[in-house]
Scaffold this active site. Sequence first.
Site, mmCIF file in Angstrom:
data_model
loop_
_atom_site.group_PDB
_atom_site.id
_atom_site.type_symbol
_atom_site.label_atom_id
_atom_site.label_comp_id
_atom_site.label_asym_id
_atom_site.label_seq_id
_atom_site.Cartn_x
_atom_site.Cartn_y
_atom_site.Cartn_z
ATOM 1 N N ALA A 54 2.089 -32.761 10.425
ATOM 2 C CA ALA A 54 1.284 -33.791 11.084
ATOM 3 C C ALA A 54 2.047 -34.436 12.237
ATOM 4 O O ALA A 54 1.448 -34.768 13.268
ATOM 5 C CB ALA A 54 0.855 -34.851 10.070
ATOM 6 N N GLY A 91 1.580 -31.970 14.949
ATOM 7 C CA GLY A 91 0.161 -31.853 15.270
ATOM 8 C C GLY A 91 -0.396 -33.047 16.009
ATOM 9 O O GLY A 91 -1.259 -32.901 16.891
ATOM 10 N N ASP A 92 0.089 -34.229 15.701
ATOM 11 C CA ASP A 92 -0.322 -35.446 16.395
ATOM 12 C C ASP A 92 -0.062 -35.303 17.898
ATOM 13 O O ASP A 92 -0.928 -35.581 18.728
ATOM 14 C CB ASP A 92 0.441 -36.647 15.820
ATOM 15 C CG ASP A 92 0.160 -37.931 16.565
ATOM 16 O OD1 ASP A 92 -1.024 -38.271 16.747
ATOM 17 O OD2 ASP A 92 1.130 -38.602 16.971
ATOM 18 N N ALA A 93 1.115 -34.834 18.246
ATOM 19 C CA ALA A 93 1.490 -34.679 19.656
ATOM 20 C C ALA A 93 0.696 -33.559 20.327
ATOM 21 O O ALA A 93 0.253 -33.701 21.470
ATOM 22 C CB ALA A 93 2.988 -34.409 19.769
ATOM 23 N N GLU A 124 -2.878 -34.778 20.898
ATOM 24 C CA GLU A 124 -2.855 -35.860 21.900
ATOM 25 C C GLU A 124 -2.707 -35.316 23.314
ATOM 26 O O GLU A 124 -3.366 -35.795 24.244
ATOM 27 C CB GLU A 124 -1.712 -36.835 21.581
ATOM 28 C CG GLU A 124 -1.586 -37.982 22.557
ATOM 29 C CD GLU A 124 -2.294 -39.246 22.127
ATOM 30 O OE1 GLU A 124 -2.595 -40.054 23.026
ATOM 31 O OE2 GLU A 124 -2.540 -39.425 20.934
#
Length: 147
Positions: free
Chosen positions: A23, A26-28, A31
């Site tokens: 995560a 994956g967040d980056a 985004e």
Amino acid sequence: MNKTDKMIEKDVNPDTLNGQTLAYLGDAVYEIFIRRHLIKCGVVKPQVLQRRATHYVSAKAQAALITKLQEDGLLTEDEVATFHRGRNSKTYTKAKNTSLATYKLSTGFEAVWGYLELLNKKERIQELTAWCIKNVENGSIEKYDFK
């Protein structure tokens, strides 16, 4: 590790990583796609970019998107397993402005993007992200009420 240690990249099997680590990446990944999309659509003022981005990247939006992705049967078996690993992983931070359940769904969503990135599945990331953008923009996730 100190600052003189050499960092050497190597291939990593994402199946060996915990959901929080996936995560984090994956967040980056997600985004960047959203920021690029907004800028290419002509949104260029930083305060407007930030406000508009939340429609796509907030925990509530991501929880709705991952729920709809599953309802529509758009995730592979491996992606669903990765989502579960992310959702079920132990969290060490407190969810801000959202419920713990929504935060966990969002973590699962981000884990899928991190998993795909480590597998170098760029086309799949683009396909899923384009689907997410379309569903945010056509209002089809508004029926989901995550707090």
